[in-house]
Write a protein that holds these residues in place. Sequence first.
Motif, PDB file in Angstrom:
ATOM      1  N   ALA A  98       0.835  -1.197   0.000  1.00  0.00           N
ATOM      2  CA  ALA A  98       0.000   0.000   0.000  1.00  0.00           C
ATOM      3  C   ALA A  98       0.870   1.247   0.000  1.00  0.00           C
ATOM      4  N   ARG A  99       0.313   2.320  -0.535  1.00  0.00           N
ATOM      5  CA  ARG A  99       0.985   3.614  -0.541  1.00  0.00           C
ATOM      6  C   ARG A  99       0.078   4.645   0.121  1.00  0.00           C
ATOM      7  N   LEU A 100       0.661   5.360   1.058  1.00  0.00           N
ATOM      8  CA  LEU A 100      -0.052   6.415   1.765  1.00  0.00           C
ATOM      9  C   LEU A 100       0.543   7.760   1.352  1.00  0.00           C
ATOM     10  N   PHE A 101      -0.323   8.688   0.972  1.00  0.00           N
ATOM     11  CA  PHE A 101       0.100  10.035   0.614  1.00  0.00           C
ATOM     12  C   PHE A 101      -0.581  11.018   1.558  1.00  0.00           C
ATOM     13  N   LEU A 102       0.216  11.837   2.197  1.00  0.00           N
ATOM     14  CA  LEU A 102      -0.280  12.735   3.238  1.00  0.00           C
ATOM     15  C   LEU A 102       0.341  14.112   3.064  1.00  0.00           C
ATOM     16  N   ALA A 103      -0.462  15.154   3.179  1.00  0.00           N
ATOM     17  CA  ALA A 103       0.061  16.520   3.127  1.00  0.00           C
ATOM     18  C   ALA A 103      -0.745  17.395   4.076  1.00  0.00           C
ATOM     19  N   LEU A 104      -0.053  18.278   4.755  1.00  0.00           N
ATOM     20  CA  LEU A 104      -0.684  19.228   5.667  1.00  0.00           C
ATOM     21  C   LEU A 104       0.299  20.344   5.977  1.00  0.00           C
ATOM     22  N   PRO A 139       5.004  26.730   3.781  1.00  0.00           N
ATOM     23  CA  PRO A 139       5.568  25.393   4.017  1.00  0.00           C
ATOM     24  C   PRO A 139       4.485  24.322   4.110  1.00  0.00           C
ATOM     25  N   VAL A 140       4.692  23.236   3.416  1.00  0.00           N
ATOM     26  CA  VAL A 140       3.773  22.097   3.429  1.00  0.00           C
ATOM     27  C   VAL A 140       4.573  20.833   3.716  1.00  0.00           C
ATOM     28  N   ALA A 141       4.099  20.044   4.672  1.00  0.00           N
ATOM     29  CA  ALA A 141       4.748  18.771   4.990  1.00  0.00           C
ATOM     30  C   ALA A 141       4.096  17.673   4.146  1.00  0.00           C
ATOM     31  N   LEU A 142       4.927  16.928   3.444  1.00  0.00           N
ATOM     32  CA  LEU A 142       4.452  15.847   2.579  1.00  0.00           C
ATOM     33  C   LEU A 142       5.008  14.524   3.085  1.00  0.00           C
ATOM     34  N   SER A 143       4.161  13.518   3.179  1.00  0.00           N
ATOM     35  CA  SER A 143       4.630  12.178   3.537  1.00  0.00           C
ATOM     36  C   SER A 143       4.253  11.191   2.439  1.00  0.00           C
ATOM     37  N   PHE A 144       5.228  10.379   2.056  1.00  0.00           N
ATOM     38  CA  PHE A 144       4.997   9.270   1.129  1.00  0.00           C
ATOM     39  C   PHE A 144       5.451   8.005   1.846  1.00  0.00           C
ATOM     40  N   VAL A 145       4.499   7.108   2.096  1.00  0.00           N
ATOM     41  CA  VAL A 145       4.781   5.899   2.873  1.00  0.00           C
ATOM     42  C   VAL A 145       4.382   4.676   2.066  1.00  0.00           C
TER      43      VAL A 145
END
Length: 218
Positions: A98-104, A139-145
Motif C-alpha cells: 500500500a501507498r499512503l500520501f499525506l500533506a498538511l 511550508p507544506v509537509a508531505l509524507s509518502f509511505v
Amino acid sequence: MLFRSAFSQVLVKQVLGLLDPTSTQVLSRLAFPGTATAEASLAGFLNHLFARATPEMIKHRAASDLASIVSSCLSAITAVAAAPDRISLSISSEDDVARLFLALDDRPFIISSVAERLSEAGARVSTFLHPVLTFDGAPVALSFVEFSGAGEIDSTRLLPRLQETLQTLKQVVQDFEPMAASLVEAAALFGTGQVSTTFGKIHESRSEEHTSELQSRL
C-alpha cells in the motif's frame, strides 16, 4: 541546483513525459532554487522527496512508477486547501503493498504520530519519506509511505484514525504557545518565576525537538 543528483537526466525526461499538464503546472508552484524549467522543477522535486532514501530504494523504480508517485504526491499537496482541517490523506494498494500520501501544514511530531498509527494497524513500513516543501510561498509537509501487509489492514479504519490523530496534533501545537504565554503572564502577576522558568524550559525543549526533526529531513 542545491539537491544531490540521484536521478539521471534521461530518467527525469521520461518521468516528465508521463505527467499530465496539471501535475506539470503544480510543479511550477513549488519553490526550488535554480529551477527555471519543468524538467529542472521535476528533478528538484524528485531529489527533495528521495533525499533521505537509500540507493536501493531508488535504483529499481521505473519511470512509470516514479510518475505515479509524483502525480499522487502533487495531488495530495494541492488537496490541502480544500481538505478538512487542511489535512490531505489518500491510500492506494496493489497486491500486498500500500501507498499512503499525506500533506498538511508543517508542524512538529508528524512523523512519530503517523508512524504510531501505522504500527498499531500492523503495517510493515518499507518507505517513509517526509520532505517539507514550499508551495505557493507556504511550508507544506508531505509524507509518502509504502508498507506491506495491506491485505490485512482495513484502510477504512486506518485513514480516519490518521485524520483524528493529525487533527489532535494540530490543535495541541496550536494551543501550546498561547497556553504557555498565559501561564507565564499569570506567574508574573503573582510574583513568582517558577512557572515561567518551567514553561520556558518546556518551550525550549519543544522548539529543539522541532528543529531536530526538521534537520533530520535535510
